[in-house]
Design an enzyme around this catalytic site. Sequence first.
Site, PDB file in Angstrom:
ATOM      1  N   HIS A   1      89.770  11.115  13.222  1.00  0.00           N
ATOM      2  CA  HIS A   1      89.933   9.841  13.935  1.00  0.00           C
ATOM      3  C   HIS A   1      90.988   8.960  13.287  1.00  0.00           C
ATOM      4  O   HIS A   1      91.758   8.294  13.979  1.00  0.00           O
ATOM      5  CB  HIS A   1      88.598   9.082  13.996  1.00  0.00           C
ATOM      6  CG  HIS A   1      87.786   9.414  15.200  1.00  0.00           C
ATOM      7  ND1 HIS A   1      88.025   8.870  16.436  1.00  0.00           N
ATOM      8  CD2 HIS A   1      86.731  10.240  15.362  1.00  0.00           C
ATOM      9  CE1 HIS A   1      87.155   9.347  17.311  1.00  0.00           C
ATOM     10  NE2 HIS A   1      86.353  10.181  16.682  1.00  0.00           N
TER      11      HIS A   1
ATOM     12  N   GLU B   1      76.652   6.495  11.838  1.00  0.00           N
ATOM     13  CA  GLU B   1      76.903   6.311  13.264  1.00  0.00           C
ATOM     14  C   GLU B   1      76.557   7.607  14.003  1.00  0.00           C
ATOM     15  O   GLU B   1      75.781   7.615  14.951  1.00  0.00           O
ATOM     16  CB  GLU B   1      78.365   5.936  13.474  1.00  0.00           C
ATOM     17  CG  GLU B   1      78.778   5.821  14.936  1.00  0.00           C
ATOM     18  CD  GLU B   1      80.284   5.703  15.106  1.00  0.00           C
ATOM     19  OE1 GLU B   1      80.703   5.302  16.204  1.00  0.00           O
ATOM     20  OE2 GLU B   1      81.038   6.031  14.171  1.00  0.00           O
ATOM     21  N   HIS B   2      77.160   8.699  13.587  1.00  0.00           N
ATOM     22  CA  HIS B   2      76.892  10.022  14.162  1.00  0.00           C
ATOM     23  C   HIS B   2      76.225  10.907  13.110  1.00  0.00           C
ATOM     24  O   HIS B   2      76.655  10.932  11.961  1.00  0.00           O
ATOM     25  CB  HIS B   2      78.184  10.729  14.582  1.00  0.00           C
ATOM     26  CG  HIS B   2      79.044   9.970  15.538  1.00  0.00           C
ATOM     27  ND1 HIS B   2      78.835   9.976  16.897  1.00  0.00           N
ATOM     28  CD2 HIS B   2      80.139   9.194  15.329  1.00  0.00           C
ATOM     29  CE1 HIS B   2      79.769   9.234  17.488  1.00  0.00           C
ATOM     30  NE2 HIS B   2      80.567   8.751  16.554  1.00  0.00           N
TER      31      HIS B   2
ATOM     32  N   HIS C   1      52.376 -32.293  24.299  1.00  0.00           N
ATOM     33  CA  HIS C   1      51.853 -30.964  24.616  1.00  0.00           C
ATOM     34  C   HIS C   1      50.366 -31.069  24.976  1.00  0.00           C
ATOM     35  O   HIS C   1      49.902 -30.474  25.961  1.00  0.00           O
ATOM     36  CB  HIS C   1      52.004 -30.021  23.409  1.00  0.00           C
ATOM     37  CG  HIS C   1      53.382 -29.475  23.202  1.00  0.00           C
ATOM     38  ND1 HIS C   1      54.459 -30.267  22.923  1.00  0.00           N
ATOM     39  CD2 HIS C   1      53.843 -28.186  23.232  1.00  0.00           C
ATOM     40  CE1 HIS C   1      55.533 -29.511  22.770  1.00  0.00           C
ATOM     41  NE2 HIS C   1      55.193 -28.239  22.967  1.00  0.00           N
TER      42      HIS C   1
END
Length: 440
Positions: free
Chosen positions: A265, A333-334, A426
Amino acid sequence: MSDVSFHDLSSLDATQRSSLLKRAEADLSVFVEKVRPIIQAVKDEGDAALIRFARELDKANVAEGGLQVSEAEFDAAFDKVEKDVVESIGFGIDNIRRFHEEQKPETMWLKEVRPGAYAGDRYTPIASVALYVPRGKGAFPSVTMMTSVPAVIAGVPQIAIVTPPTSDGSVDAATLVAARLAGVHTVYKCGGAQAVAAVAYGTETVKPALKIVGPGSPWVVAAKSELSSIINTGLPAGPSEAIIFADDSVDGGLAALDLLIEAEHGPDSSAYLVTHSRKVAEAALAALPQHWSRMTEQRVEFSRAVLTGKRGGIVLTASLEDSYRFINDYAPEHLEILSKEPFAHLGHITEAAEILMGPHTPVTLANFVLGPNAVLPTSRWARTYGPLSVTDFVKRSSVGYVTSAAYPELAKHARRLARYEGFSSHENAVSEIRDRYLAG
């Protein structure tokens, strides 16, 4: 190859072992200083700044009025891309669509938590999103596929792709083909920090978006960080990374083949082969030269930089348990599990964004055509984030409905808690004051 980094985990101390977990994390403060004037210029000047930065930073000639891809450019893209590539893009999109359709949540569900008291969730699409498709180290129609399909399935009404233009001011043809086949019809010719600023603030041409997703360079990451109070910037996706985990049932040459998938990559990627088998490790080392001989010169250069550097190579562990521990510490990641019995290892892995099992499931298939999303958290963010999905393009609203029959009991308990916490309004809202209004 003796120059490939080889790490015998059992011989490393805690500091050395920890250093193997580091990614190519650029000093974002440096880039933040650089992107600030770009962001300001886009905010102030709009289209003029985008055209100028395309010329100065991307070396691209984008004509005035030409920032948005025209219908003619979309049509021409199908003529420029080989038919078999168009077919494969369509094949991948079909599988990605089948996978992501299973993720789409039902529009609304309600649970009767007490008789007559209902609580649930309602899902609606985000009104507008931008999809960032990078071009720094090549063309990535696959990123277009992975980001576009879930956005379309989610029903986002306004989807736009931003991507850096080529030198002649056009957009990669395969990216346009992928966009059209996925159902996205708006593409803007801008990239980098200027693209993030454009979709955050809007320009004369670029419509602003509520969210931007997709991987990018440090310039893009820095711009997202700087603009995170203006636009939702999605999951953290930086330089690519992978671990190939191999047990002793597979050939080391196969492990080396898959190790190069991530390493090619770019020099900022991270890629490790993790194995407890010295035989597998040595076979992988021996096979690398043969695999390199079949790669282009640029990809060899990228992968060698990774595998001979500080963020790649081979990690030899003392045992399977040591391999599991390293993988979970790394939180890749992978992750490929190369084994004849991959499911035997799966239960030991808890920290990985994507887990691909068995020798017939290389990262290549998942990156392009298998179906799961390949836009994934990096830099150990897999410990808290998951892959991009349909749910990233929808927002969830809580829904409550209480009937008159259920109201008194809920009001009694809510009143006690409101009084304890000191919230008088409330308490009043569920007191006899409300009862009088409802009765009247």
